[in-house]
Design an enzyme around this catalytic site. Structure first.
Site, short mmCIF file in Angstrom:
data_model
loop_
_atom_site.label_atom_id
_atom_site.label_comp_id
_atom_site.label_asym_id
_atom_site.label_seq_id
_atom_site.Cartn_x
_atom_site.Cartn_y
_atom_site.Cartn_z
N ASP A 12 13.47 53.41 -46.14
CA ASP A 12 13.61 52.04 -46.61
C ASP A 12 13.29 51.16 -45.41
O ASP A 12 14.05 51.11 -44.44
CB ASP A 12 15.04 51.83 -47.10
CG ASP A 12 15.29 50.42 -47.61
OD1 ASP A 12 14.52 49.52 -47.24
OD2 ASP A 12 16.27 50.23 -48.36
N TYR A 228 28.09 52.72 -42.64
CA TYR A 228 27.15 52.55 -43.76
C TYR A 228 25.89 51.81 -43.31
O TYR A 228 25.97 50.73 -42.75
CB TYR A 228 27.79 51.78 -44.91
CG TYR A 228 26.85 51.65 -46.08
CD1 TYR A 228 26.74 52.68 -47.01
CD2 TYR A 228 26.04 50.54 -46.23
CE1 TYR A 228 25.86 52.59 -48.07
CE2 TYR A 228 25.16 50.44 -47.29
CZ TYR A 228 25.08 51.47 -48.21
OH TYR A 228 24.21 51.38 -49.25
N LYS A 231 21.58 53.81 -48.40
CA LYS A 231 21.70 55.10 -49.07
C LYS A 231 20.70 56.09 -48.54
O LYS A 231 19.68 55.73 -47.97
CB LYS A 231 21.42 54.93 -50.56
CG LYS A 231 22.58 54.42 -51.37
CD LYS A 231 23.89 55.13 -51.12
CE LYS A 231 23.87 56.62 -51.39
NZ LYS A 231 25.12 57.26 -50.95
#
Ligand code: F6R
Ligand code: MG
Ligand code: MG
Length: 366
Positions: A12, A228, A231
């Site tokens: 990403d 985090y 994903k």
């Protein structure tokens, strides 16, 4: 003839309208960079695409798995595409590029990698799967069905070439160890561990004679970065036909939109919806999680195709059911099992809330 390797390396690098879709100009920059890779003799062929906000580089070459030249080409391609993202202030530009300097392999640097080296057969179909808003363990259920469930794969019963079964290599993403389990003999042991997809991930499948059959990316971004960072939207390559499951057997598990982790903020369960390239973009509540399947024929190292395999009314019912499940799950709001359990939740507000409430909790007398 040297063996052929098919690699999907994905990241990403920023997207358009939040975490929605890779911008055309980023795809163009990636294609230009891949073309240079062909000219320089690093790769033989490529196909650049996206699944939602993930830029996917599908490459063929004769350099084997984990080759530094191929990985550097992918890394440089991501840097160039991220530069375009930054130019247009796209969202989360460069998100998955976690390290500054390349040191021989993109593994551990953020991008996801699925690579499979094999002898090219007389005719060699492969299916490249790419998913958005989910995790590598999302492939556990379909890999089990494709390679171990005779109710899915008729060939396990009626094709002598696969009647023996397959070997599954399962990776423990927490303790960084792996185990090989032979099926059908060790089927129940396999299911006992891969039913925990956040930890145990099917990363390779072989025939009993060691012929490679499938590979799944196993990155855990949060474990690399310690917090985090997005994903680990996974990808996988499955070889098909002639002594392996048929393409239709490879696609069949996705007629059931099973629940996976990774929806909204990487913190919710939702149905995995099989979609065409055109619909490979997450919208509702940043989802629901999607999976794209592109079929290729590997021909003298070239990637002939793709065939957009879920672009078929035969998967309409799965999509319809996925929408119904999405409605049902959404109604739970912040409640489990829609929201992931505390040990899996990737946005770590939970410890902060507990910390804040620490002194407000009053101990009950025994
Ligand atoms: C990203 C994803 C999204 C984001 C959400 C919040 O792949 O799954 O659901 O987690 O849009 O994004 P931020 O934190 O960037 O505002
Ligand atoms: Mg994103
Ligand atoms: Mg994504």
């Amino acid at each position: 003839m040297a063996k052929i390797t098919v690699s999907i390396i994905k990241a990403d690098i920023g997207s358009l309208a939040g975490h929605h879709i890779v911008y055309d100009e980023c795809i163009e920059a990636a294609e230009e960079s891949m073309e240079k890779g062909v000219d320089e003799g690093i790769i033989l062929d490529y196909y650049v695409t996206n699944c939602g906000d993930d830029l996917e580089l599908i490459m063929s070459h004769r350099k084997g798995e984990s080759n530094p030249d191929v990985h550097k080409l992918a890394w440089d391609t991501f840097l160039k595409a991220a530069e375009v993202s930054r130019k247009f202030k796209l969202y989360a530009a460069g998100q998955d590029l976690l390290k500054d300097t390349f040191s021989g392999n993109v593994k551990g640097m953020g991008p996801g990698v699925a690579e499979i080296e094999f002898e090219e057969r007389r005719s060699d179909p492969i299916v490249c799967f790419m998913a958005d808003k989910t995790e590598p363990g999302a492939f556990n259920l379909p890999m089990y069905k494709i390679f171990a469930d005779p109710f899915n794969t008729a060939g396990l019963i009626i094709d002598p070439a696969i009647h023996d079964g397959f070997i599954f290599e399962v990776y423990d993403v927490i303790d960084h160890q792996y185990v090989r389990l032979s099926c059908p003999e060790e089927l129940y042991d396999l299911l006992a561990i891969i039913g925990t997809p956040g930890r145990y991930v099917v990363r390779k499948v072989y025939k009993k004679d060691k012929t490679p059959a499938a590979v799944v990316s196993t990155t855990r971004l949060s474990l690399i970065a310690g917090k985090y960072v997005g994903k680990d939207d996974p990808c996988a390559i499955v070889r098909a036909q002639h002594g392996l499951p048929a393409v239709g057997e490879v696609l069949e598990p996705f007629a059931f939109p099973f629940l996976v982790a990774g929806w909204m903020r990487g913190s919710h369960h939702g149905p995995l919806m099989p979609v065409s390239q055109e619909d490979a973009k997450c919208t509702r509540f940043d989802g629901p999680p999607r999976i794209l399947a592109l079929g290729f024929q590997v021909s003298d190292g070239k990637l002939i195709g793709p065939a957009d395999l879920f672009d078929d009314p035969a998967f309409d019912e799965a999509r319809r059911l996925a929408n119904q499940i999405a409605d049902y799950m959404r109604r739970h709001g912040p409640f489990m099992p829609h929201r992931l359990g505390p040990e899996e939740i990737e946005y770590t507000t939970l410890p902060q809330v507990l910390e804040k409430l620490k002194d407000k909790f009053i101990k009950e007398k025994e």
